[in-house]
Design a protein around this motif. Sequence first.
Motif, PDB file in Angstrom:
ATOM      1  N   ILE A 230       0.863  -1.174   0.000  1.00 18.67           N
ATOM      2  CA  ILE A 230       0.000   0.000   0.000  1.00 18.67           C
ATOM      3  C   ILE A 230       0.903   1.229   0.000  1.00 18.67           C
ATOM      4  N   HIS A 231       0.786   2.054  -1.027  1.00 15.98           N
ATOM      5  CA  HIS A 231       1.613   3.255  -1.140  1.00 15.98           C
ATOM      6  C   HIS A 231       0.942   4.427  -0.428  1.00 15.98           C
ATOM      7  N   ARG A 232       1.727   5.135   0.341  1.00 16.89           N
ATOM      8  CA  ARG A 232       1.232   6.257   1.140  1.00 16.89           C
ATOM      9  C   ARG A 232       0.784   7.424   0.265  1.00 16.89           C
ATOM     10  N   GLU A 233       1.519   7.669  -0.815  1.00 13.06           N
ATOM     11  CA  GLU A 233       1.244   8.760  -1.743  1.00 13.06           C
ATOM     12  C   GLU A 233       1.124  10.084  -0.999  1.00 13.06           C
ATOM     13  N   LYS A 234      -0.014  10.748  -1.035  1.00  8.90           N
ATOM     14  CA  LYS A 234      -0.150  12.095  -0.466  1.00  8.90           C
ATOM     15  C   LYS A 234      -0.709  12.114   0.951  1.00  8.90           C
ATOM     16  N   LEU A 235      -0.814  10.970   1.605  1.00  2.89           N
ATOM     17  CA  LEU A 235      -1.365  10.952   2.963  1.00  2.89           C
ATOM     18  C   LEU A 235      -0.390  11.603   3.939  1.00  2.89           C
ATOM     19  N   GLN A 236      -0.883  12.551   4.708  1.00  2.00           N
ATOM     20  CA  GLN A 236      -0.086  13.271   5.690  1.00  2.00           C
ATOM     21  C   GLN A 236       0.152  12.394   6.919  1.00  2.00           C
ATOM     22  N   SER A 237       1.102  12.788   7.751  1.00  2.00           N
ATOM     23  CA  SER A 237       1.311  12.107   9.021  1.00  2.00           C
ATOM     24  C   SER A 237       0.058  12.264   9.875  1.00  2.00           C
ATOM     25  N   GLY A 238      -0.260  11.224  10.631  1.00  2.00           N
ATOM     26  CA  GLY A 238      -1.431  11.284  11.498  1.00  2.00           C
ATOM     27  C   GLY A 238      -2.037   9.914  11.708  1.00  2.00           C
ATOM     28  N   ILE A 239      -3.220   9.908  12.304  1.00  2.00           N
ATOM     29  CA  ILE A 239      -3.939   8.672  12.605  1.00  2.00           C
ATOM     30  C   ILE A 239      -5.061   8.505  11.593  1.00  2.00           C
ATOM     31  N   TYR A 240      -5.160   7.296  11.051  1.00  2.00           N
ATOM     32  CA  TYR A 240      -6.190   6.966  10.074  1.00  2.00           C
ATOM     33  C   TYR A 240      -6.914   5.709  10.532  1.00  2.00           C
ATOM     34  N   MET A 241      -8.112   5.539  10.064  1.00  2.00           N
ATOM     35  CA  MET A 241      -8.884   4.318  10.307  1.00  2.00           C
ATOM     36  C   MET A 241      -8.873   3.512   9.008  1.00  2.00           C
ATOM     37  N   TYR A 242      -8.987   2.197   9.130  1.00  2.00           N
ATOM     38  CA  TYR A 242      -9.074   1.369   7.926  1.00  2.00           C
ATOM     39  C   TYR A 242     -10.166   0.331   8.068  1.00  2.00           C
ATOM     40  N   GLN A 243     -10.614  -0.160   6.922  1.00  2.00           N
ATOM     41  CA  GLN A 243     -11.523  -1.307   6.854  1.00  2.00           C
ATOM     42  C   GLN A 243     -11.033  -2.224   5.753  1.00  2.00           C
ATOM     43  N   LEU A 244     -11.094  -3.532   6.008  1.00  2.00           N
ATOM     44  CA  LEU A 244     -10.845  -4.538   4.991  1.00  2.00           C
ATOM     45  C   LEU A 244     -12.179  -5.206   4.712  1.00  2.00           C
ATOM     46  N   LEU A 245     -12.632  -5.116   3.469  1.00  2.00           N
ATOM     47  CA  LEU A 245     -13.952  -5.616   3.088  1.00  2.00           C
ATOM     48  C   LEU A 245     -13.841  -6.812   2.161  1.00  2.00           C
ATOM     49  N   ASN A 246     -14.762  -7.770   2.307  1.00  2.00           N
ATOM     50  CA  ASN A 246     -14.967  -8.846   1.348  1.00  2.00           C
ATOM     51  C   ASN A 246     -16.342  -8.593   0.751  1.00  2.00           C
ATOM     52  N   GLU A 247     -16.355  -8.189  -0.508  1.00  2.00           N
ATOM     53  CA  GLU A 247     -17.580  -7.708  -1.143  1.00  2.00           C
ATOM     54  C   GLU A 247     -18.112  -6.580  -0.269  1.00  2.00           C
ATOM     55  N   ASN A 248     -19.237  -6.731   0.411  1.00  2.00           N
ATOM     56  CA  ASN A 248     -19.756  -5.635   1.232  1.00  2.00           C
ATOM     57  C   ASN A 248     -19.675  -5.885   2.732  1.00  2.00           C
ATOM     58  N   SER A 249     -19.068  -6.997   3.166  1.00  2.00           N
ATOM     59  CA  SER A 249     -18.979  -7.265   4.599  1.00  2.00           C
ATOM     60  C   SER A 249     -17.591  -6.897   5.135  1.00  2.00           C
ATOM     61  N   VAL A 250     -17.544  -6.363   6.348  1.00  2.00           N
ATOM     62  CA  VAL A 250     -16.302  -5.925   6.972  1.00  2.00           C
ATOM     63  C   VAL A 250     -15.601  -7.125   7.600  1.00  2.00           C
ATOM     64  N   LEU A 251     -14.366  -7.395   7.162  1.00  2.00           N
ATOM     65  CA  LEU A 251     -13.559  -8.479   7.734  1.00  2.00           C
ATOM     66  C   LEU A 251     -12.710  -7.985   8.893  1.00  2.00           C
ATOM     67  N   SER A 252     -12.246  -6.750   8.776  1.00  2.00           N
ATOM     68  CA  SER A 252     -11.351  -6.200   9.783  1.00  2.00           C
ATOM     69  C   SER A 252     -11.442  -4.682   9.745  1.00  2.00           C
ATOM     70  N   ARG A 253     -11.208  -4.066  10.885  1.00  2.00           N
ATOM     71  CA  ARG A 253     -11.109  -2.606  10.952  1.00  2.00           C
ATOM     72  C   ARG A 253     -10.146  -2.257  12.064  1.00  2.00           C
ATOM     73  N   GLY A 254      -9.550  -1.076  11.961  1.00  2.00           N
ATOM     74  CA  GLY A 254      -8.600  -0.666  12.970  1.00  2.00           C
ATOM     75  C   GLY A 254      -8.011   0.686  12.658  1.00  2.00           C
ATOM     76  N   LYS A 255      -6.848   0.977  13.312  1.00  2.00           N
ATOM     77  CA  LYS A 255      -6.178   2.267  13.156  1.00  2.00           C
ATOM     78  C   LYS A 255      -4.801   2.063  12.522  1.00  2.00           C
ATOM     79  N   ILE A 256      -4.392   3.073  11.775  1.00  2.00           N
ATOM     80  CA  ILE A 256      -3.037   3.135  11.215  1.00  2.00           C
ATOM     81  C   ILE A 256      -2.440   4.460  11.663  1.00  2.00           C
ATOM     82  N   ILE A 257      -1.226   4.433  12.163  1.00  2.00           N
ATOM     83  CA  ILE A 257      -0.526   5.661  12.518  1.00  2.00           C
ATOM     84  C   ILE A 257       0.589   5.865  11.499  1.00  2.00           C
TER      85      ILE A 257
END
Length: 72
Positions: A43-70
Amino acid sequence: VIASFILSMDNTRNFKQLTFIIYNMLGEEVKRVENIMQNEIEIHREKLQSGIYMYQLLNENSVLSRGKIIME
């Protein structure tokens, strides 16, 4: 500054279409990677600034995982 990170999953064979989405702290989508078919993807950071982000990993429309990225 780290330009990318590796998303690693145990087993993608049981899933049809994985999507990884990153949101800022306001809940706005800032990055989306679709059609993930392998166990590891860079996963390339590209233009994302430093900070805290949330993520979701989806299979079709259901959430498999979610959490935070710093990002530093």
